[in-house]
Design a protein around this motif. Structure first.
Motif, PDB file in Angstrom:
ATOM      1  N   ILE A  90      52.668  12.645 -27.562  1.00 18.40           N
ATOM      2  CA  ILE A  90      51.298  12.245 -27.907  1.00 18.40           C
ATOM      3  C   ILE A  90      50.783  13.235 -28.947  1.00 18.40           C
ATOM      4  N   GLN A  91      50.264  12.702 -30.032  1.00 17.86           N
ATOM      5  CA  GLN A  91      49.662  13.575 -31.041  1.00 17.86           C
ATOM      6  C   GLN A  91      48.188  13.257 -31.178  1.00 17.86           C
ATOM      7  N   LEU A  92      47.401  14.280 -31.346  1.00 19.11           N
ATOM      8  CA  LEU A  92      45.948  14.117 -31.457  1.00 19.11           C
ATOM      9  C   LEU A  92      45.515  14.451 -32.869  1.00 19.11           C
ATOM     10  N   LYS A  93      44.828  13.507 -33.495  1.00 14.75           N
ATOM     11  CA  LYS A  93      44.280  13.789 -34.828  1.00 14.75           C
ATOM     12  C   LYS A  93      42.849  13.266 -34.857  1.00 14.75           C
ATOM     13  N   ASP A  94      41.908  14.142 -35.086  1.00 11.36           N
ATOM     14  CA  ASP A  94      40.483  13.790 -35.095  1.00 11.36           C
ATOM     15  C   ASP A  94      40.095  13.048 -33.813  1.00 11.36           C
ATOM     16  N   GLY A  95      40.613  13.494 -32.687  1.00 15.75           N
ATOM     17  CA  GLY A  95      40.270  12.894 -31.395  1.00 15.75           C
ATOM     18  C   GLY A  95      41.017  11.615 -31.076  1.00 15.75           C
ATOM     19  N   GLU A  96      41.769  11.071 -32.043  1.00 13.56           N
ATOM     20  CA  GLU A  96      42.517   9.815 -31.817  1.00 13.56           C
ATOM     21  C   GLU A  96      43.943  10.159 -31.389  1.00 13.56           C
ATOM     22  N   GLY A 249      30.670   6.420 -17.711  1.00 12.11           N
ATOM     23  CA  GLY A 249      31.432   7.652 -17.964  1.00 12.11           C
ATOM     24  C   GLY A 249      32.915   7.406 -18.175  1.00 12.11           C
ATOM     25  N   ILE A 250      33.253   6.298 -18.850  1.00 11.82           N
ATOM     26  CA  ILE A 250      34.669   6.008 -19.111  1.00 11.82           C
ATOM     27  C   ILE A 250      35.202   7.000 -20.150  1.00 11.82           C
ATOM     28  N   VAL A 251      36.333   7.642 -19.826  1.00 12.59           N
ATOM     29  CA  VAL A 251      36.888   8.593 -20.807  1.00 12.59           C
ATOM     30  C   VAL A 251      38.256   8.169 -21.332  1.00 12.59           C
ATOM     31  N   ASP A 252      38.997   7.362 -20.572  1.00  8.86           N
ATOM     32  CA  ASP A 252      40.365   7.036 -21.008  1.00  8.86           C
ATOM     33  C   ASP A 252      40.819   5.806 -20.213  1.00  8.86           C
ATOM     34  N   GLY A 272      46.051 -10.696   2.254  1.00  8.96           N
ATOM     35  CA  GLY A 272      46.142 -12.042   1.681  1.00  8.96           C
ATOM     36  C   GLY A 272      44.802 -12.561   1.179  1.00  8.96           C
ATOM     37  N   ASP A 273      43.818 -11.665   1.046  1.00  7.36           N
ATOM     38  CA  ASP A 273      42.456 -12.077   0.685  1.00  7.36           C
ATOM     39  C   ASP A 273      42.222 -11.782  -0.812  1.00  7.36           C
ATOM     40  N   VAL A 274      42.007 -12.835  -1.594  1.00 10.20           N
ATOM     41  CA  VAL A 274      41.906 -12.676  -3.052  1.00 10.20           C
ATOM     42  C   VAL A 274      40.687 -11.828  -3.434  1.00 10.20           C
ATOM     43  N   ALA A 275      39.532 -12.100  -2.824  1.00 12.00           N
ATOM     44  CA  ALA A 275      38.312 -11.363  -3.199  1.00 12.00           C
ATOM     45  C   ALA A 275      38.476  -9.873  -2.890  1.00 12.00           C
ATOM     46  N   LYS A 276      39.028  -9.564  -1.714  1.00 17.65           N
ATOM     47  CA  LYS A 276      39.234  -8.148  -1.355  1.00 17.65           C
ATOM     48  C   LYS A 276      40.252  -7.504  -2.293  1.00 17.65           C
ATOM     49  N   SER A 277      41.221  -8.281  -2.721  1.00 13.61           N
ATOM     50  CA  SER A 277      42.269  -7.736  -3.596  1.00 13.61           C
ATOM     51  C   SER A 277      41.709  -7.391  -4.973  1.00 13.61           C
ATOM     52  N   VAL A 278      40.856  -8.289  -5.514  1.00 14.91           N
ATOM     53  CA  VAL A 278      40.232  -7.988  -6.810  1.00 14.91           C
ATOM     54  C   VAL A 278      39.320  -6.770  -6.674  1.00 14.91           C
ATOM     55  N   ASP A 279      38.608  -6.712  -5.573  1.00 17.94           N
ATOM     56  CA  ASP A 279      37.710  -5.589  -5.328  1.00 17.94           C
ATOM     57  C   ASP A 279      38.500  -4.271  -5.306  1.00 17.94           C
ATOM     58  N   ALA A 280      39.641  -4.308  -4.636  1.00 21.80           N
ATOM     59  CA  ALA A 280      40.480  -3.100  -4.562  1.00 21.80           C
ATOM     60  C   ALA A 280      41.010  -2.747  -5.952  1.00 21.80           C
ATOM     61  N   GLY A 281      41.474  -3.761  -6.695  1.00 25.70           N
ATOM     62  CA  GLY A 281      42.028  -3.519  -8.025  1.00 25.70           C
ATOM     63  C   GLY A 281      40.992  -2.957  -8.975  1.00 25.70           C
ATOM     64  N   ALA A 282      39.839  -3.625  -9.030  1.00 24.94           N
ATOM     65  CA  ALA A 282      38.785  -3.186  -9.955  1.00 24.94           C
ATOM     66  C   ALA A 282      38.211  -1.840  -9.519  1.00 24.94           C
ATOM     67  N   GLY A 283      38.147  -1.625  -8.206  1.00 23.31           N
ATOM     68  CA  GLY A 283      37.624  -0.344  -7.694  1.00 23.31           C
ATOM     69  C   GLY A 283      38.504   0.814  -8.127  1.00 23.31           C
ATOM     70  N   LEU A 284      39.817   0.643  -7.972  1.00 24.04           N
ATOM     71  CA  LEU A 284      40.731   1.733  -8.356  1.00 24.04           C
ATOM     72  C   LEU A 284      40.728   1.914  -9.878  1.00 24.04           C
ATOM     73  N   ALA A 285      40.862   0.806 -10.620  1.00 21.04           N
ATOM     74  CA  ALA A 285      40.882   0.919 -12.092  1.00 21.04           C
ATOM     75  C   ALA A 285      39.592   1.575 -12.582  1.00 21.04           C
ATOM     76  N   ARG A 290      37.715   6.784 -15.461  1.00 20.25           N
ATOM     77  CA  ARG A 290      36.728   7.868 -15.608  1.00 20.25           C
ATOM     78  C   ARG A 290      37.409   9.233 -15.737  1.00 20.25           C
ATOM     79  N   HIS A 291      38.751   9.215 -15.770  1.00 21.13           N
ATOM     80  CA  HIS A 291      39.520  10.456 -15.906  1.00 21.13           C
ATOM     81  C   HIS A 291      40.519  10.316 -17.045  1.00 21.13           C
ATOM     82  N   ARG A 292      40.970  11.467 -17.549  1.00 18.28           N
ATOM     83  CA  ARG A 292      41.967  11.441 -18.610  1.00 18.28           C
ATOM     84  C   ARG A 292      43.365  11.324 -18.006  1.00 18.28           C
ATOM     85  N   GLY A 293      44.249  10.549 -18.665  1.00 18.81           N
ATOM     86  CA  GLY A 293      45.643  10.462 -18.221  1.00 18.81           C
ATOM     87  C   GLY A 293      45.919   9.208 -17.414  1.00 18.81           C
TER      88      GLY A 293
END
Ligand code: AMP
Length: 305
Positions: A90-96, A249-252, A272-285, A290-293
């Motif tokens: 990974i190379q960083l140039k001007d923050g990119e 506070g999204i950083v990466d 097997g619950d779709v709504a709970k599964s999306v909630d878990a997925g979106a919650g973790l993502a 909000r963190h780097r890496g």
């Protein structure tokens, strides 16, 4: 059903700048990220395995130690004395950030060359997870054999999940990428694209169109992620949309989709619950971005159920 979550693909050495002119070595890759998060999300009665091929050198050994240290089963991983693991800087140039890759001869490209071993490994899994990058790195004949092995494992009861993760630069041409990804999606229980990729490389005008296209290919359930926008979960007979909670506070956004997939699948395998599964997925993502890496320790290990 087997309680093994098996992710398949390429884990690479990551050299990340430390800021003082040196680089810190880590390990990363889309399917590895999902395995790593799946281990955090699944209860202890599930094993999480990673399948790839590595070399017999010291860096490959360090990669295996990292995986084992993350409580990921490495016992199926093949070792080759003629190749080693891929690497990116990974190379960083001007923050990119920009990335330079050395992966064209990586050991992972041989992960499907031993057909009998591949079939045995897939045959033990309850949930098999792979991505468009897994497909892209395989030689043509091995890709066909890989899809055949997936079909066989599925007909023996395994469930199969796939993130198209469209990366045209890894493919010989965009038409081949689209054709192979469509064929693979057709044999999956879960197809989990990010709409940004589908818009760019299939020219889908809207997420619903991506869902319909993968359903028409034969997918069981299509889960279309779309950054902060609604997640669509569609099957042949149903369609639901879910609005992820706003994240500040999204950083990466690295590994947003990979972590979503892990938490979604872990929850779906248990409830097997779709709504709970999306909630878990979106919650973790939402926590990961909000963190780097790519690998962010922002979750307590799951409790036994
Ligand atoms: P993506 O693969 O970029 O579509 O993102 C995967 C998932 O990460 C989304 O379905 C959201 O749950 C979450 N996510 C990504 N970007 C954002 C954002 N800007 N705000 C809130 N959630 C996000």
């Amino acid at each position: 059903m087997s309680t093994q979550f098996l992710a398949i693909g390429e884990c690479m050495v990551e050299m990340a700048p430390t800021g003082d002119g040196t680089f810190a070595m880590g390990f990363a890759g889309d399917t590895l990220n999902t395995a790593w998060y799946a281990r955090k999300c699944l209860p202890p009665n599930w094993t999480v395995g990673y399948y790839t091929a590595v070399g017999e050198d010291n860096v490959s050994d360090q990669m295996l130690s990292f995986l084992k240290g993350s409580d990921i089963d490495t016992s199926a991983i093949q070792k080759r004395d003629d190749r080693t693991v891929g690497l990116y800087i990974i190379q960083l140039k001007d923050g990119e950030r920009s990335f330079a890759y050395w992966r064209s001869q990586s050991a992972a490209r041989c992960l499907a060359s031993d057909r009998a071993h591949l079939e045995r490994v897939l045959g033990r899994a309850g949930l098999i997870y792979f991505s468009g990058i897994t497909l892209a790195i395989l030689p043509d004949e091995d890709r066909t054999a890989f899809l055949d092995a997936l079909r066989k494992a599925r007909s023996n009861g395994a469930r199969v999940a796939f993130d198209p993760n469209l990366r045209p630069r890894l493919w010989e041409d965009a038409d081949t990428m689209r054709a192979c990804v469509t064929e693979a999606a057709g044999l999956c229980d879960f197809v989990m694209p990010s709409f940004e990729d589908e818009l760019a490389h299939f020219s889908d005008p809207a997420p619903d169109v991506s869902a319909d296209r993968y359903l028409a290919a034969g997918a069981g359930m299509v889960v279309v992620k779309n950054g902060p926008e609604e997640v669509i979960c569609a099957t042949a007979g149903s369609r639901q949309t879910f609005q992820p909670k706003p994240v500040s506070g999204i950083v990466d956004t690295t590994a947003a989709g990979d972590s979503f997939n892990a938490a979604f699948l872990a929850e779906f395998l248990i409830s097997g619950d779709v709504a709970k599964s999306v909630d878990a997925g979106a919650g973790l993502a939402g926590r990961v971005i909000r963190h780097r890496g790519a690998l962010v320790d922002c979750l307590e290990p799951a409790q036994a159920t």
